[in-house]
Design a protein around this motif. Sequence first.
Motif, short mmCIF file in Angstrom:
data_model
loop_
_atom_site.label_atom_id
_atom_site.label_comp_id
_atom_site.label_asym_id
_atom_site.label_seq_id
_atom_site.Cartn_x
_atom_site.Cartn_y
_atom_site.Cartn_z
N ALA A 1 0.81 -1.21 0.00
CA ALA A 1 0.00 0.00 0.00
C ALA A 1 0.85 1.26 0.00
N THR A 2 1.92 1.28 0.78
CA THR A 2 2.70 2.51 0.97
C THR A 2 3.98 2.55 0.14
N GLY A 3 4.49 1.38 -0.25
CA GLY A 3 5.80 1.34 -0.88
C GLY A 3 6.92 1.42 0.13
N TYR A 4 6.58 1.50 1.43
CA TYR A 4 7.59 1.60 2.48
C TYR A 4 8.10 0.21 2.85
N HIS A 5 9.41 0.12 3.03
CA HIS A 5 10.01 -1.05 3.66
C HIS A 5 10.45 -0.59 5.05
N GLN A 6 11.68 -0.77 5.39
CA GLN A 6 12.14 -0.28 6.69
C GLN A 6 12.38 1.23 6.62
N ARG A 7 12.08 1.90 7.72
CA ARG A 7 12.39 3.33 7.85
C ARG A 7 13.13 3.56 9.17
N ARG A 8 13.83 4.67 9.25
CA ARG A 8 14.44 5.10 10.50
C ARG A 8 13.96 6.51 10.81
N LEU A 9 13.41 6.68 12.01
CA LEU A 9 12.93 7.98 12.46
C LEU A 9 13.92 8.55 13.47
N TYR A 10 14.22 9.83 13.35
CA TYR A 10 15.18 10.49 14.23
C TYR A 10 14.43 11.54 15.05
N LEU A 11 14.36 11.30 16.38
CA LEU A 11 13.59 12.15 17.28
C LEU A 11 14.55 12.90 18.21
N ARG A 12 14.40 14.22 18.26
CA ARG A 12 15.22 15.01 19.18
C ARG A 12 15.00 14.54 20.61
N LYS A 13 16.09 14.45 21.37
CA LYS A 13 15.96 14.01 22.75
C LYS A 13 15.27 15.04 23.64
N ASP A 14 15.42 16.33 23.30
CA ASP A 14 14.89 17.35 24.20
C ASP A 14 13.38 17.51 24.11
N ASN A 15 12.79 17.27 22.92
CA ASN A 15 11.35 17.48 22.81
C ASN A 15 10.64 16.45 21.91
N LEU A 16 11.37 15.44 21.44
CA LEU A 16 10.83 14.35 20.62
C LEU A 16 10.32 14.81 19.25
N PHE A 17 10.73 15.98 18.79
CA PHE A 17 10.40 16.42 17.44
C PHE A 17 11.11 15.54 16.43
N ILE A 18 10.39 15.05 15.43
CA ILE A 18 11.00 14.20 14.40
C ILE A 18 11.71 15.10 13.39
N SER A 19 13.05 15.03 13.36
CA SER A 19 13.85 15.89 12.49
C SER A 19 14.12 15.27 11.13
N ARG A 20 14.09 13.93 11.07
CA ARG A 20 14.47 13.27 9.83
C ARG A 20 13.85 11.88 9.76
N ILE A 21 13.55 11.45 8.55
CA ILE A 21 13.10 10.08 8.32
C ILE A 21 13.89 9.53 7.13
N ASP A 22 14.55 8.40 7.32
CA ASP A 22 15.26 7.72 6.25
C ASP A 22 14.41 6.54 5.76
N TYR A 23 14.32 6.40 4.44
CA TYR A 23 13.53 5.33 3.82
C TYR A 23 14.49 4.36 3.16
N LEU A 24 14.41 3.08 3.54
CA LEU A 24 15.28 2.05 2.98
C LEU A 24 14.50 1.19 1.99
#
Length: 245
Positions: free
Chosen positions: A157-180
Amino acid sequence: MNSASAAFLCALACLPGLARAQTGQALVEASLQRHASPANVYEEHALVMTDRLGQYNLRTTRYYALRSGDESRKLYVIESPAELKGAAIAIDRDAPAGSRLGPTPSTPVFGTDFLVADLDGEQTRDFRYERDGELDIERVPHFVVRAEPRDAAVVRATGYHQRRLYLRKDNLFISRIDYLDREGRLARRLSLRDPRPDELGVWRASMLLMEDLRDSRRTLLKVERRVHSPDPVPSDVFASRQARR
């Protein structure tokens, strides 16, 4: 300082320690709750598409969103160029079943490097989340969370396989998402840039950069104007689009 203020400051101070003890699933859910979209959103976007030769195209769009609980309605409408004016993508998500109406999630948005799924938001019921270490991005410490599709239907449905989400430690804001890709190689990268606090103090990215690392293409979505109010988001704007489906 009153007791309520002291408790709030204490909670903020304890956030990094609490987050370190949480699972990947809990971190992502806490991030989504902390940075949830307001009930009414109107935005004006500039979309800058750059190909591998450095040539670029510019499109402008309007974005409307309504949210009530876990139900949401989103609408993107092209303003320019003139030959595409009025073209639209509508995405409706129904809370009880998690069902979704609109184009296929793997459909490119207006010919850009964004897919519909990229702009639909994180759907936690479709993925398993596991902690995957830590990383500093531009000297800011981040938690790394690996997202795995729960089944093959999500991949289709999405075309997504594994992804990596990068969350700031201070406020959990997602700064980056890598798509593999299916072989585990980095294929695309979404960077959420220039975050700014809104009227409630919640961080919102002012720019989203999607890079296709296989074909050396990129699309920058820049928020030129943002309004959190029901006035510029009339419900009939969604009704008129649904009638055209």
